[in-house]
Design a protein around this motif. Sequence first.
Motif, short mmCIF file in Angstrom:
data_model
loop_
_atom_site.label_atom_id
_atom_site.label_comp_id
_atom_site.label_asym_id
_atom_site.label_seq_id
_atom_site.Cartn_x
_atom_site.Cartn_y
_atom_site.Cartn_z
N ILE A 123 0.31 -0.70 -0.35
CA ILE A 123 -0.17 -0.18 0.05
C ILE A 123 0.81 1.16 -0.03
N ALA A 124 2.08 1.05 0.90
CA ALA A 124 2.80 2.08 0.87
C ALA A 124 3.04 2.68 -0.54
N VAL A 125 3.91 1.69 -0.72
CA VAL A 125 4.54 1.49 -2.71
C VAL A 125 3.61 2.10 -3.28
N LEU A 126 2.75 1.82 -3.58
CA LEU A 126 1.64 2.02 -4.61
C LEU A 126 1.12 3.55 -4.56
N ALA A 127 1.34 4.25 -3.25
CA ALA A 127 1.36 5.65 -2.68
C ALA A 127 1.55 6.68 -3.68
N LEU A 129 4.12 5.24 -5.15
CA LEU A 129 4.43 5.17 -7.02
C LEU A 129 2.90 6.48 -6.89
N ALA A 130 1.96 6.68 -7.20
CA ALA A 130 1.15 7.04 -7.28
C ALA A 130 2.36 8.93 -6.75
N LEU A 131 1.80 9.51 -6.16
CA LEU A 131 2.70 10.71 -5.84
C LEU A 131 3.34 11.00 -6.86
N SER A 132 4.02 9.75 -6.93
CA SER A 132 5.33 10.17 -7.91
C SER A 132 4.63 10.86 -9.36
N TYR A 133 3.84 9.25 -9.82
CA TYR A 133 3.12 9.69 -11.06
C TYR A 133 2.88 11.45 -11.08
#
Length: 272
Positions: A123-127, A129-133
């Motif tokens: 969940i933290a990794v996906l968040a 990645l979403a923030l970086s995008y």
Amino acid sequence: GVKHSSRCSCHCLSMDDYRKEARRRYVQQQQQQHQQQQPARREQPGGGESAKRSPAGDRGQGHGGGAGVVVGSSESGSWNATAGWPWDDMVRWWGALSQRQQQQVMAGVALLIALMALGTKIIAVLALLALSYYLNTRLPSAASFEPFFREWFTTEYFPKISQKVQKELQEKSRRDSNMFSSLASQFKGWVMGKTESMQAPVYYEFAAKHALPPTYSDLFFMRTAAVNLGSRNKPCNLVFWGIHGTWTLAPYISIDFENVSILDEMQNQGAR
């Protein structure tokens, strides 16, 4: 003649009665045996059935067992054929893909395995990645740096440099034994303090000629711009971050306000 016929009829009646009586006794005897066998069957369930099994029955059961084995083997073969069919289909599907498509599939599988290995951290990794995008879609343009740099130089950088120069002129006037030289230093510091807002654009134009354009670098979620606000012999390298549509000085940068080599170079060029 009459006597002979009567004797024959009596004899026939007696034989019929005897047969009926014998049949009745046989049926009664069978019923008694059947009633005697029922309590035994109730006490030992299945005993009578097993006792009644004949060799022919055993042979029949043996044949039936053999049939069961044959059926089981046929079912196992059909299961193997059914299980092998998707694998053969997948092999044919894989062979029909191009090399680039195969690489993409392998990369997707590797990414899926990596995500499964992360477990609860996914969940933290996906968040992240979403923030970086999202930040990548909000990178400030290179053209927006120059207006920001002008504002930052005239309102934040130059006032501190000016105060530092004024302080040096005051100290120089105290140390100078020559009265005219001391007065000149005091006058320069006073004029610089009074005209600081007007001198800032002039100094900026000189600094921009040497510092701009900056050296840009893209880090996917932010953009960096590096400039030199010092001279070539005594550089003062600064790095600015462009994040979420705005520019700011990198937090790890510490400005050396003692380095006023760019002002000295400007004065030297003005004297020439």
